[in-house]
Scaffold this motif. Structure first.
Motif, PDB file in Angstrom:
ATOM      1  N   ALA A  72       1.012   3.026  -8.771  1.00 46.59           N
ATOM      2  CA  ALA A  72       2.174   3.843  -9.110  1.00 46.59           C
ATOM      3  C   ALA A  72       1.754   4.941 -10.073  1.00 46.59           C
ATOM      4  CB  ALA A  72       3.250   2.976  -9.749  1.00 46.59           C
ATOM      5  N   GLU A  92       9.406  -0.740  -6.714  1.00 45.75           N
ATOM      6  CA  GLU A  92      10.140   0.462  -7.083  1.00 45.75           C
ATOM      7  C   GLU A  92      11.259   0.138  -8.078  1.00 45.75           C
ATOM      8  OE1 GLU A  92      11.275   3.026  -3.906  1.00 45.75           O
ATOM      9  OE2 GLU A  92      12.477   4.292  -5.241  1.00 45.75           O
ATOM     10  N   LEU A  99       4.828   6.023  -5.431  1.00 49.04           N
ATOM     11  CA  LEU A  99       4.208   4.729  -5.143  1.00 49.04           C
ATOM     12  C   LEU A  99       3.234   4.925  -3.997  1.00 49.04           C
ATOM     13  CD1 LEU A  99       7.362   2.446  -5.178  1.00 49.04           C
ATOM     14  CD2 LEU A  99       5.540   2.468  -6.879  1.00 49.04           C
TER      15      LEU A  99
END
Lengths: 228, 81
Positions: free
Chosen positions: B4, B56, B79
């Motif tokens: 991420a 997420e 991501l």
């Protein structure tokens, strides 16, 4: 009356706060940031410094220290909480006070005396000052540029939550704000250091009345005016 | 594993003194075309999960709770993996 001075890794004004309380003859303890019980204390001082190295943002990591849950609890109970400099930054990060402190507009670390106006002398922390009295209290910070949105600023003004303003704004703070309190008035945060102005030997003793104000407020609410 | 990337920037309308200083420095050494400059933070995270939706959701919580102060900062993330 019993004071606590919180100590985080990187606090560096904790001793000054401790000495300031001694100066008014009250009892005070250092309390490490891992403490989980503040029930013994009537006033909690969150001192200045660079807690957790100011990593990420000033106060961002400290606000998750175990002791901060107890500070929130104490605030709810109506105990007196005073955050100075890094302590102010921690209280805003923790959501106990609105707004945020940004980098000084000048990009410089400013360390000098400032003239403050006591805008609200009706808080438990400022009752021994005159309304609009000008006092000399030093600052020492690189990130004291207070910011809040327009709506919050209106609320602060409306509720008389702006406690101190600068005479000559040293950092770009919105509306010259140097210190604010919560709506209830028992939590206050300020960038200037009253604990560094408690004796004429320091150049000013204008900060001392903040500590005697707290003591007087506590005595009034505990009906122990005769005990010294 | 999910990688991420989080970007944290000063909110529009909030003064960014660092950005202004760097912009001034660029202009003073001949880069007059620099009309504005904002400084932010870039963070790389490696998440021990393969569940993208969960990653997420939790990344968003990290941003809201710690990585950004939404009073003065905006954040966005990507991501990958």
């Amino acid at each position: 009356m019993k004071f606590a001075v919180l100590v985080f890794p990187g606090s560096n004004c904790d001793i000054d706060c401790y000495k300031a309380v001694e100066e008014i003859g009250e009892s005070v303890d250092y309390v490490w940031h891992t403490a989980t019980d503040l029930s013994a204390y009537d006033c909690i001082l969150v001192p200045g410094g660079f807690s957790y190295g100011d990593y990420l943002r000033c106060g961002a990591i400290s606000r998750f220290a175990p002791v901060m849950a107890e500070v929130a609890k104490a605030a709810e109970q109506g105990k007196f909480i005073l955050g100075i400099c890094n302590g102010f930054q921690i209280l805003t990060e923790a959501g106990l006070l609105p707004g945020a402190l940004r980098r000084n507009e000048s990009m410089k670390f400013r360390c000098h005396d400032t003239v403050l106006k006591v805008v609200n002398n009706e808080t438990p922390f400022t009752r021994e000052y005159g309304k609009n009295e000008e006092v000399i209290i030093p600052i020492a910070h690189g990130e004291g540029n207070y910011y809040c949105d327009e709506e919050t600023l209106e609320t602060l003004k409306h509720n008389n939550q702006i406690v101190f303003t600068y005479g000559d704004n040293p950092n770009g703070s919105i509306a010259d704000i140097a210190g604010i309190c919560n709506e209830r008035g028992n939590v206050i945060g300020m960038m200037p250091h009253p604990e560094r102005a408690v004796n004429t030997l320091f150049g000013s003793e204008d900060g001392k009345r903040m500590f005697t104000s707290i003591l007087k407020s506590w005595r009034d609410s505990h009906d122990t005016a005769s005990i010294s | 594993m999910i990688k991420a990337t989080v970007y944290v920037t000063v909110k529009k309308g909030v003064l960014d003194p660092q950005g202004v200083a760097v912009q001034g420095a660029l202009q003073s050494i001949g880069f007059q075309e620099v009309e504005s400059l904002r400084i932010g933070k870039y963070m790389e995270l490696t998440l021990d999960t393969d569940d993208r939706a969960e990653a997420e959701e939790r990344l968003k919580a990290m941003c809201e709770k710690l990585l950004a102060n939404t009073v003065v900062e905006d954040y966005r993330y990507e991501l990958e993996g």
